[in-house]
Design a protein around this motif. Structure first.
Motif, PDB file in Angstrom:
ATOM      1  N   THR B 200       0.815  -1.219   0.000  1.00  0.00           N
ATOM      2  CA  THR B 200       0.000   0.000   0.000  1.00  0.00           C
ATOM      3  C   THR B 200       0.849   1.269   0.000  1.00  0.00           C
ATOM      4  O   THR B 200       0.330   2.355  -0.223  1.00  0.00           O
ATOM      5  CB  THR B 200      -0.937   0.029   1.229  1.00  0.00           C
ATOM      6  OG1 THR B 200      -0.154  -0.223   2.389  1.00  0.00           O
ATOM      7  CG2 THR B 200      -2.046  -0.995   1.111  1.00  0.00           C
ATOM      8  N   GLY B 201       2.113   1.133   0.301  1.00  0.00           N
ATOM      9  CA  GLY B 201       2.990   2.307   0.287  1.00  0.00           C
ATOM     10  C   GLY B 201       2.943   3.122   1.555  1.00  0.00           C
ATOM     11  O   GLY B 201       3.187   4.338   1.534  1.00  0.00           O
ATOM     12  N   THR B 202       2.635   2.472   2.689  1.00  0.00           N
ATOM     13  CA  THR B 202       2.661   3.215   3.958  1.00  0.00           C
ATOM     14  C   THR B 202       4.112   3.519   4.321  1.00  0.00           C
ATOM     15  O   THR B 202       5.044   2.855   3.838  1.00  0.00           O
ATOM     16  CB  THR B 202       2.025   2.404   5.104  1.00  0.00           C
ATOM     17  OG1 THR B 202       2.764   1.192   5.242  1.00  0.00           O
ATOM     18  CG2 THR B 202       0.575   2.086   4.828  1.00  0.00           C
ATOM     19  N   LEU B 203       4.252   4.489   5.202  1.00  0.00           N
ATOM     20  CA  LEU B 203       5.603   4.898   5.617  1.00  0.00           C
ATOM     21  C   LEU B 203       6.363   3.721   6.232  1.00  0.00           C
ATOM     22  O   LEU B 203       7.560   3.558   6.021  1.00  0.00           O
ATOM     23  CB  LEU B 203       5.470   6.045   6.631  1.00  0.00           C
ATOM     24  CG  LEU B 203       6.437   7.213   6.460  1.00  0.00           C
ATOM     25  CD1 LEU B 203       6.443   7.729   5.050  1.00  0.00           C
ATOM     26  CD2 LEU B 203       6.097   8.327   7.438  1.00  0.00           C
ATOM     27  N   ARG B 204       5.625   2.902   6.994  1.00  0.00           N
ATOM     28  CA  ARG B 204       6.249   1.731   7.620  1.00  0.00           C
ATOM     29  C   ARG B 204       6.812   0.789   6.555  1.00  0.00           C
ATOM     30  O   ARG B 204       7.948   0.320   6.653  1.00  0.00           O
ATOM     31  CB  ARG B 204       5.199   0.986   8.465  1.00  0.00           C
ATOM     32  CG  ARG B 204       5.594  -0.431   8.834  1.00  0.00           C
ATOM     33  CD  ARG B 204       4.442  -1.162   9.480  1.00  0.00           C
ATOM     34  NE  ARG B 204       4.223  -0.685  10.827  1.00  0.00           N
ATOM     35  CZ  ARG B 204       4.907  -1.146  11.888  1.00  0.00           C
ATOM     36  NH1 ARG B 204       5.818  -2.065  11.742  1.00  0.00           N
ATOM     37  NH2 ARG B 204       4.669  -0.677  13.080  1.00  0.00           N
ATOM     38  N   GLN B 205       5.985   0.541   5.513  1.00  0.00           N
ATOM     39  CA  GLN B 205       6.446  -0.377   4.467  1.00  0.00           C
ATOM     40  C   GLN B 205       7.666   0.174   3.752  1.00  0.00           C
ATOM     41  O   GLN B 205       8.639  -0.537   3.539  1.00  0.00           O
ATOM     42  CB  GLN B 205       5.318  -0.627   3.458  1.00  0.00           C
ATOM     43  CG  GLN B 205       4.253  -1.550   3.995  1.00  0.00           C
ATOM     44  CD  GLN B 205       3.096  -1.721   3.030  1.00  0.00           C
ATOM     45  OE1 GLN B 205       2.995  -1.044   2.010  1.00  0.00           O
ATOM     46  NE2 GLN B 205       2.197  -2.623   3.357  1.00  0.00           N
ATOM     47  N   TRP B 206       7.636   1.460   3.392  1.00  0.00           N
ATOM     48  CA  TRP B 206       8.776   2.056   2.690  1.00  0.00           C
ATOM     49  C   TRP B 206      10.033   2.039   3.558  1.00  0.00           C
ATOM     50  O   TRP B 206      11.139   1.816   3.067  1.00  0.00           O
ATOM     51  CB  TRP B 206       8.462   3.501   2.284  1.00  0.00           C
ATOM     52  CG  TRP B 206       7.661   3.626   1.029  1.00  0.00           C
ATOM     53  CD1 TRP B 206       6.416   4.177   0.910  1.00  0.00           C
ATOM     54  CD2 TRP B 206       8.033   3.217  -0.302  1.00  0.00           C
ATOM     55  NE1 TRP B 206       5.985   4.127  -0.398  1.00  0.00           N
ATOM     56  CE2 TRP B 206       6.965   3.544  -1.167  1.00  0.00           C
ATOM     57  CE3 TRP B 206       9.148   2.592  -0.835  1.00  0.00           C
ATOM     58  CZ2 TRP B 206       6.986   3.282  -2.532  1.00  0.00           C
ATOM     59  CZ3 TRP B 206       9.179   2.326  -2.190  1.00  0.00           C
ATOM     60  CH2 TRP B 206       8.110   2.670  -3.019  1.00  0.00           C
ATOM     61  N   HIS B 207       9.836   2.268   4.843  1.00  0.00           N
ATOM     62  CA  HIS B 207      10.967   2.325   5.770  1.00  0.00           C
ATOM     63  C   HIS B 207      11.729   0.999   5.769  1.00  0.00           C
ATOM     64  O   HIS B 207      12.952   0.962   5.598  1.00  0.00           O
ATOM     65  CB  HIS B 207      10.398   2.639   7.164  1.00  0.00           C
ATOM     66  CG  HIS B 207      11.407   2.679   8.250  1.00  0.00           C
ATOM     67  ND1 HIS B 207      12.581   3.396   8.161  1.00  0.00           N
ATOM     68  CD2 HIS B 207      11.416   2.094   9.487  1.00  0.00           C
ATOM     69  CE1 HIS B 207      13.265   3.240   9.276  1.00  0.00           C
ATOM     70  NE2 HIS B 207      12.602   2.457  10.084  1.00  0.00           N
ATOM     71  N   HIS B 208      10.994  -0.096   5.934  1.00  0.00           N
ATOM     72  CA  HIS B 208      11.660  -1.404   5.974  1.00  0.00           C
ATOM     73  C   HIS B 208      12.105  -1.844   4.575  1.00  0.00           C
ATOM     74  O   HIS B 208      13.112  -2.539   4.437  1.00  0.00           O
ATOM     75  CB  HIS B 208      10.730  -2.445   6.607  1.00  0.00           C
ATOM     76  CG  HIS B 208      10.414  -2.118   8.035  1.00  0.00           C
ATOM     77  ND1 HIS B 208      11.376  -2.046   9.002  1.00  0.00           N
ATOM     78  CD2 HIS B 208       9.236  -1.797   8.640  1.00  0.00           C
ATOM     79  CE1 HIS B 208      10.824  -1.713  10.158  1.00  0.00           C
ATOM     80  NE2 HIS B 208       9.520  -1.549   9.963  1.00  0.00           N
ATOM     81  N   TYR B 209      11.368  -1.430   3.590  1.00  0.00           N
ATOM     82  CA  TYR B 209      11.730  -1.751   2.203  1.00  0.00           C
ATOM     83  C   TYR B 209      13.083  -1.125   1.855  1.00  0.00           C
ATOM     84  O   TYR B 209      13.973  -1.780   1.320  1.00  0.00           O
ATOM     85  CB  TYR B 209      10.633  -1.204   1.280  1.00  0.00           C
ATOM     86  CG  TYR B 209      10.856  -1.419  -0.205  1.00  0.00           C
ATOM     87  CD1 TYR B 209      10.388  -2.559  -0.837  1.00  0.00           C
ATOM     88  CD2 TYR B 209      11.505  -0.461  -0.971  1.00  0.00           C
ATOM     89  CE1 TYR B 209      10.570  -2.746  -2.193  1.00  0.00           C
ATOM     90  CE2 TYR B 209      11.690  -0.642  -2.328  1.00  0.00           C
ATOM     91  CZ  TYR B 209      11.224  -1.783  -2.934  1.00  0.00           C
ATOM     92  OH  TYR B 209      11.409  -1.959  -4.284  1.00  0.00           O
ATOM     93  N   GLU B 210      13.229   0.136   2.201  1.00  0.00           N
ATOM     94  CA  GLU B 210      14.486   0.844   1.892  1.00  0.00           C
ATOM     95  C   GLU B 210      15.657   0.223   2.641  1.00  0.00           C
ATOM     96  O   GLU B 210      16.744   0.057   2.087  1.00  0.00           O
ATOM     97  CB  GLU B 210      14.361   2.318   2.267  1.00  0.00           C
ATOM     98  CG  GLU B 210      13.613   3.141   1.242  1.00  0.00           C
ATOM     99  CD  GLU B 210      14.350   3.235  -0.084  1.00  0.00           C
ATOM    100  OE1 GLU B 210      15.484   3.731  -0.106  1.00  0.00           O
ATOM    101  OE2 GLU B 210      13.797   2.779  -1.104  1.00  0.00           O
ATOM    102  N   ALA B 211      15.419  -0.127   3.917  1.00  0.00           N
ATOM    103  CA  ALA B 211      16.499  -0.744   4.699  1.00  0.00           C
ATOM    104  C   ALA B 211      16.893  -2.073   4.073  1.00  0.00           C
ATOM    105  O   ALA B 211      18.077  -2.356   3.856  1.00  0.00           O
ATOM    106  CB  ALA B 211      16.037  -0.947   6.140  1.00  0.00           C
TER     107      ALA B 211
END
Lengths: 173, 452
Positions: B200-211
């Motif tokens: 869904t592109g939530t901040l949480r998802q992007w945060h762990h995705y980027e890491a």
């Protein structure tokens, strides 16, 4: 099927607006349980995400995966060579070619580390999620969104989001 | 290179501009797909005949038991190297231009490594038992594989490389598949929803995705360097003159990256036209790719030179004889094709005019691919035909079956790539948006802007 919580969705067009909103509502009790949604990982947002969620725990998945890979990469050929030694040039069985095992240690470190990293990304990002709530279709295109659960478009929260630059605020069920 | 590029598109143009043409490609696409399928068919027929009639159909015989198939194996593994270089190494170096070509390079890597992986199976003849030989399973005498053999190292290296490349490629696709999901309805939406894991592109998802993306890049970086080093040990760990040299790992890695970059250019230029992506894959990005090709070409040029020097300086007469024969013997034609294509033609890239002439760059990149294929052919064949015992010397030319299977491998590779581009975005949309002008209230979302 589990009913999704109603609330409001505010759509933003500009990165500076969404950053400003993210910062200002982060610790507010009125916005408890809110979600920020973005179409890409802008550095400014990632910085705010780090402040909100702390350092990503994916790193522990990577570390454990990589270490187990190193262990497996050495243990597997050691055990197999112990199980049936291939005696070359009359060398005594039980002398292991440890330098050759570095290849397996390294390759399995990368392999297990990568698999564990993916697992970490999925677990920490709460994926896969077949019942995922799509807040607004535009958020995978060119818009940012803020979802606030349990409030209506007439609420104080909706007014504040409009004030902060939301293009549109609507209620969702 | 300056990261600043003037864009005439905004982030709002990305999804429409990249996804819309996938449904209706340029007529050139169908021509390319037809040609690829014909090549694939030729390969399938040739391989089927080889399976039915046996390895006698190939040109492999004493003293050359590694011929065109192993040449193809090394060539395709090499092609696969640019993908991870662009995805991982350039990501860690924050080279922004890679965001416009990384998806194509990653797709190329995945299909090239799959193609490479088929060649050991083709090479061993009895393909139905080949899988058994390539994994660490005990044989009928309960004997384990020999872990001191570079061939088993290679199996581990290539399998790891394919798996990690697939993971990298697919993780990059997840946010883009979510974008596709949000543009369609019905069954397609269900399929894309399943494929995007409910992103869904939530901040949480992007945060762990980027890491996670960063960690994957960090793991993949040494992997790129290790895989072709291990492939080079298939040769260098033997005592064969012309192979037994310590320069092989860096020499092979540089060659692999050269061929990979040239192949990315060879693919990106026509695909950019087929899917009308000129606004997103800019000429500055193509020029950066050419500069990387030039850099690796100079390293390869140096490696060719130093290899000759060391053969002479070592005082090993067998080694020196092989190198002299490579340049002047029966295989001299292949040697000079290799040197011309990999060392001399790319020198034209020093000229800014040539770097910005896409037709000239395309032709030179195709020639580099030809040169890199002949490099592997030259290394493998010339060392095997004349070993230490003159009585066992021979001659090798590829048979029609081997050539047909080689053509088939190109058909196989391009067919998969063309099918992929027809259904999925050829440019990573979420990553491209990062290098375009940011949608800021202070600057507005304007048609003209600068970004990476």
């Amino acid at each position: 099927m589990k009913k999704q919580q109603p609330g409001i969705v505010a759509i933003f067009r500009y990165l500076d607006d969404i950053c400003h909103v993210t910062e200002s509502i982060r610790d507010s009790r009125d916005f408890r349980g809110h979600e920020i949604v973005s179409f890409t990982s802008y550095h400014e947002l990632m910085h705010l995400a780090e402040e909100r969620h702390g350092p990503s725990q994916v790193r522990w998945f990577t570390l454990v995966g990589a270490l187990s890979g190193v262990f497996t990469g050495f243990a597997m050929p050691l055990w197999m060579d112990y199980d049936w030694p291939i005696v070359v040039g009359g060398k005594t069985a039980g002398i292991y070619s440890v330098p050759a095992y570095f290849v397996f240690g390294f390759e399995l470190m990368v392999l297990f580390g990568a698999l564990a990293t993916i697992m970490g990304m999925l677990v920490m990002g709460r994926l896969p999620n077949p019942k995922a709530r799509i807040y607004d279709k535009r958020t995978t295109d060119d818009r940012f969104a803020v979802f606030v659960p349990g409030v209506s478009v007439e609420s104080e929260q909706a007014r504040l989001l409009k004030e902060k630059g939301a293009e549109e605020v609507y209620s969702t069920t | 290179m300056s990261d600043e590029i003037t864009w005439d598109k905004t982030v709002s143009d990305v999804n429409d501009g990249i996804l819309a043409p996938t449904g209706k490609p340029h007529p050139m696409y169908y021509g390319a797909l037809g040609l690829s399928l014909v090549c694939l068919l030729i390969g399938i027929v040739a391989w089927s005949l080889q399976i039915i009639y046996g390895m006698g159909l190939s040109g492999l015989n004493s003293p050359v038991y590694w011929g065109t198939y192993i040449t193809n194996f090394v060539f395709w593994v090499g092609i696969g190297h640019a993908g991870t270089l662009i995805s991982a190494i350039l990501f860690l170096f924050r080279a922004k231009w890679r965001n416009s070509v990384n998806r194509s390079a990653e797709a190329m890597t995945v299909f090239a490594v799959i193609t490479a992986g088929m060649f050991p199976l083709i090479h061993v003849g009895r393909v139905w038992v080949a899988a058994y030989w390539m994994v660490p399973l005990p044989n009928t005498n309960q004997l384990w594989v020999n872990f001191r053999s570079p061939l088993i190292w290679d199996v581990f290296a290539i399998s790891t490389y394919l798996t990690v490349s697939l993971l990298f490629w697919y993780m990059g696709l997840v946010p883009d598949i979510a974008s596709m999901r949000d543009r369609v309805r019905g069954f397609k939406r269900l399929v894309f929803g399943f494929m995007s894991f409910g992103w869904t592109g939530t901040l949480r998802q992007w945060h762990h995705y980027e890491a996670g993306y960063g960690f994957l890049a960090a793991l993949a970086t040494p992997l790129v360097l290790s895989v072709h080093s291990i492939v080079s040990w298939d040769f260098a760990m033997s005592v064969q003159p012309g192979w037994h040299t310590t320069i092989f790992p860096p020499y092979f890695v540089a060659g692999a990256i050269l061929s990979g970059c040239a192949m990315v250019y060879t693919l990106v230029l026509p695909f950019r036209t087929m899917f009308r992506l000129e606004g997103f894959i800019r000429k500055e990005h193509l020029e950066a790719l050419i500069k990387l090709t030039l850099l690796t070409s100079t390293i390869v040029f140096y490696a060719y030179g130093i290899e000759f020097f060391v053969a002479w300086y070592s005082g090993n007469e067998y080694e020196w004889a092989i190198f002299q024969k490579r340049a002047t013997g029966p295989y001299a034609f292949y040697f000079w094709v290799m040197v011309s294509c990999n060392c001399f033609f790319p020198l034209a890239f020093w000229s800014s005019k040539i770097r910005n002439n896409q037709v000239a760059c395309f032709i030179i990149c195709v020639l580099i691919n030809v040169g890199m294929w002949f490099e592997r052919y030259n290394i493998i064949i010339s060392s095997l035909v004349e070993d230490f015992v003159p009585g066992s010397w021979g001659h090798y030319e590829p048979s029609l079956t081997e050539l047909a299977i080689t053509i088939g491998s190109f058909g196989w590779f391009f067919t998969w790539l063309l099918i992929f581009c027809r259904f999925f975005p050829f440019v990573s949309m979420s990553e491209l948006k990062l290098i375009m002008p940011k949608p800021l209230r202070s600057s507005g979302v304007k048609r003209q802007g600068t970004g990476g």
